[in-house]
Write an enzyme that holds these catalytic residues in place. Structure first.
Site, PDB file in Angstrom:
ATOM      1  N   LYS A  45     -35.600 -45.015  32.385  1.00 29.23           N
ATOM      2  CA  LYS A  45     -35.158 -45.675  33.622  1.00 29.23           C
ATOM      3  C   LYS A  45     -33.640 -45.783  33.725  1.00 29.23           C
ATOM      4  O   LYS A  45     -33.093 -46.746  34.263  1.00 29.23           O
ATOM      5  CB  LYS A  45     -35.798 -47.065  33.766  1.00 29.23           C
ATOM      6  CG  LYS A  45     -37.309 -47.080  33.579  1.00 29.23           C
ATOM      7  CD  LYS A  45     -38.027 -46.024  34.415  1.00 29.23           C
ATOM      8  CE  LYS A  45     -37.918 -46.264  35.901  1.00 29.23           C
ATOM      9  NZ  LYS A  45     -38.607 -45.201  36.697  1.00 29.23           N
ATOM     10  N   TRP A  78     -39.875 -32.733  28.389  1.00 25.33           N
ATOM     11  CA  TRP A  78     -39.503 -33.660  27.334  1.00 25.33           C
ATOM     12  C   TRP A  78     -39.824 -33.014  25.992  1.00 25.33           C
ATOM     13  O   TRP A  78     -40.953 -32.641  25.704  1.00 25.33           O
ATOM     14  CB  TRP A  78     -40.261 -34.972  27.484  1.00 25.33           C
ATOM     15  CG  TRP A  78     -39.541 -35.973  28.324  1.00 25.33           C
ATOM     16  CD1 TRP A  78     -38.809 -37.034  27.881  1.00 25.33           C
ATOM     17  CD2 TRP A  78     -39.473 -36.028  29.762  1.00 25.33           C
ATOM     18  NE1 TRP A  78     -38.290 -37.734  28.947  1.00 25.33           N
ATOM     19  CE2 TRP A  78     -38.688 -37.141  30.111  1.00 25.33           C
ATOM     20  CE3 TRP A  78     -40.016 -35.234  30.778  1.00 25.33           C
ATOM     21  CZ2 TRP A  78     -38.413 -37.485  31.424  1.00 25.33           C
ATOM     22  CZ3 TRP A  78     -39.752 -35.573  32.087  1.00 25.33           C
ATOM     23  CH2 TRP A  78     -38.952 -36.689  32.407  1.00 25.33           C
ATOM     24  N   HIS A 100     -36.040 -38.818  25.292  1.00 26.79           N
ATOM     25  CA  HIS A 100     -35.740 -40.248  25.226  1.00 26.79           C
ATOM     26  C   HIS A 100     -35.573 -40.694  23.772  1.00 26.79           C
ATOM     27  O   HIS A 100     -35.423 -41.891  23.516  1.00 26.79           O
ATOM     28  CB  HIS A 100     -36.880 -41.072  25.847  1.00 26.79           C
ATOM     29  CG  HIS A 100     -36.942 -41.023  27.340  1.00 26.79           C
ATOM     30  ND1 HIS A 100     -35.823 -41.023  28.139  1.00 26.79           N
ATOM     31  CD2 HIS A 100     -38.009 -41.003  28.190  1.00 26.79           C
ATOM     32  CE1 HIS A 100     -36.195 -40.997  29.421  1.00 26.79           C
ATOM     33  NE2 HIS A 100     -37.500 -40.979  29.478  1.00 26.79           N
ATOM     34  N   SER A 130     -35.923 -52.200  36.218  1.00 24.84           N
ATOM     35  CA  SER A 130     -36.623 -50.976  36.602  1.00 24.84           C
ATOM     36  C   SER A 130     -37.765 -50.668  35.632  1.00 24.84           C
ATOM     37  O   SER A 130     -38.857 -50.260  36.040  1.00 24.84           O
ATOM     38  CB  SER A 130     -35.632 -49.811  36.637  1.00 24.84           C
ATOM     39  OG  SER A 130     -36.257 -48.628  37.064  1.00 24.84           O
ATOM     40  N   MET A 225     -35.051 -36.915  46.770  1.00 25.36           N
ATOM     41  CA  MET A 225     -35.885 -36.995  45.574  1.00 25.36           C
ATOM     42  C   MET A 225     -37.107 -37.878  45.811  1.00 25.36           C
ATOM     43  O   MET A 225     -38.208 -37.559  45.361  1.00 25.36           O
ATOM     44  CB  MET A 225     -35.069 -37.525  44.399  1.00 25.36           C
ATOM     45  CG  MET A 225     -33.982 -36.576  43.925  1.00 25.36           C
ATOM     46  SD  MET A 225     -33.216 -37.092  42.370  1.00 25.36           S
ATOM     47  CE  MET A 225     -32.446 -38.631  42.854  1.00 25.36           C
ATOM     48  N   ARG A 250     -37.956 -46.138  43.156  1.00 24.35           N
ATOM     49  CA  ARG A 250     -38.103 -47.458  43.753  1.00 24.35           C
ATOM     50  C   ARG A 250     -36.974 -47.805  44.721  1.00 24.35           C
ATOM     51  O   ARG A 250     -37.186 -47.936  45.917  1.00 24.35           O
ATOM     52  CB  ARG A 250     -38.211 -48.507  42.640  1.00 24.35           C
ATOM     53  CG  ARG A 250     -38.853 -49.817  43.057  1.00 24.35           C
ATOM     54  CD  ARG A 250     -39.109 -50.690  41.837  1.00 24.35           C
ATOM     55  NE  ARG A 250     -37.871 -51.020  41.145  1.00 24.35           N
ATOM     56  CZ  ARG A 250     -37.110 -52.088  41.436  1.00 24.35           C
ATOM     57  NH1 ARG A 250     -37.472 -52.911  42.399  1.00 24.35           N
ATOM     58  NH2 ARG A 250     -36.001 -52.324  40.762  1.00 24.35           N
TER      59      ARG A 250
END
Length: 291
Positions: A45, A78, A100, A130, A225, A250
């Protein structure tokens, strides 16, 4: 592969078993990087999806076709997720990879490589907000409880992917051994998207013409997006991401934490931030007055 209730523990951090296995995580730590690879690194996020779009559009010289026809996980997989080897087996041209994982897990694989590493970081207060909302829609993440409970877990590093503080400090430590490293913040990208595209394209040694920059900027705007099914994760089934509980894309703003954190929560955050970041050169990058 569902495994929605499975948690994998790897190098001291917890990860969702839905996409991670011990085999896939070991694959990441032993990955053979090519000098032509680009690795996008972030804590969850923090603007990962945005950077995937930017790099895709830079390499396509502003042509929106790849970002409109291929899901982002197929364009920039990923590294630590189980499907990555399959995607890479059919990839052509420069590889875009995403992770990540914390620095210490990938440092051995990156040592001696000339692969380009882009690290994107975001105000941790906005990350916490988020990430909390993402937990409410992502069925492969634990139930977050109340925001108060989630915030406490976030500050103590007891969430999936571990401590934000450890993650950002590990990857940005001046003593890390990465030859081609580029750092940018979510806030910089929000403030000056065109300038950010130019900086990233310069780092990638992929110079864009003015019209190509303009096309890329339009395609990787938040509104574009949000409406792009290849980016907004609406292709993912409700069983895995319940879009009735929220949107993956969001708000795309900075400073939204001020609409969520109460004064006492903000004070606690400030104290924890100061304690963790006092020995980091990024200490003053995000203050409690940032918007």
């Amino acid at each position: 592969m569902s495994r929605l209730d499975v948690t994998e523990t790897f190098h001291g951090i917890s990860l969702p078993g839905h996409l991670h296995t011990q085999d896939s995580l070991n694959y990441a730590t032993q990955f053979q990087f090519k000098d032509s690879d680009t690795l996008i690194v972030s804590y969850p996020k923090s603007g990962t999806t945005w950077m995937q779009e930017m790099v895709t559009l830079i390499f396509s010289h502003g042509d929106p076709t790849p970002s409109q026809t291929l899901p982002n996980w197929a364009r920039a997989p990923w590294l630590e997720q189980y499907y990555c080897p399959h995607v890479l087996s059919s990839s052509q041209g420069p590889r875009i990879l995403t992770t990540h994982l914390p620095y210490h897990t990938l440092a051995p694989a990156l040592r001696g490589s000339k692969a380009k590493v882009i690290y994107i970081a975001r105000n941790p207060r906005d990350v916490a907000v988020s990430y909390y909302h993402f937990h409410n829609m992502a069925k492969f993440l634990p139930e977050p409880g109340s925001f108060e409970e989630f915030l406490s877990n976030f500050l103590n590093g007891k969430v999936h992917y571990g401590s934000w503080f450890d993650h950002v400090k590990g990857w940005t430590d001046p003593k890390k051994n990465i030859e081609n490293f580029f750092f940018i913040t979510y806030e910089e990208m929000c403030k000056d998207l065109q300038g950010s595209l130019q900086r990233v394209s310069g780092f990638l040694q992929c110079t864009l013409l003015e019209e190509e920059i303009n096309c890329a900027q339009k395609q990787c705007s938040f509104n574009s997006m949000r409406d792009n099914t290849m980016v907004n994760y609406t292709l993912v089934s409700q069983e895995i991401m319940d879009h009735s509980c929220g949107k993956f894309m969001r708000k795309g703003k900075t400073g939204d934490w001020k609409n969520t954190l109460y004064e006492h929560q903000s004070h606690v955050f400030d104290a924890v931030y100061e304690a963790h970041m006092q020995d980091s050169h990024l200490r003053s990058t995000w203050t409690n007055t940032d918007v």
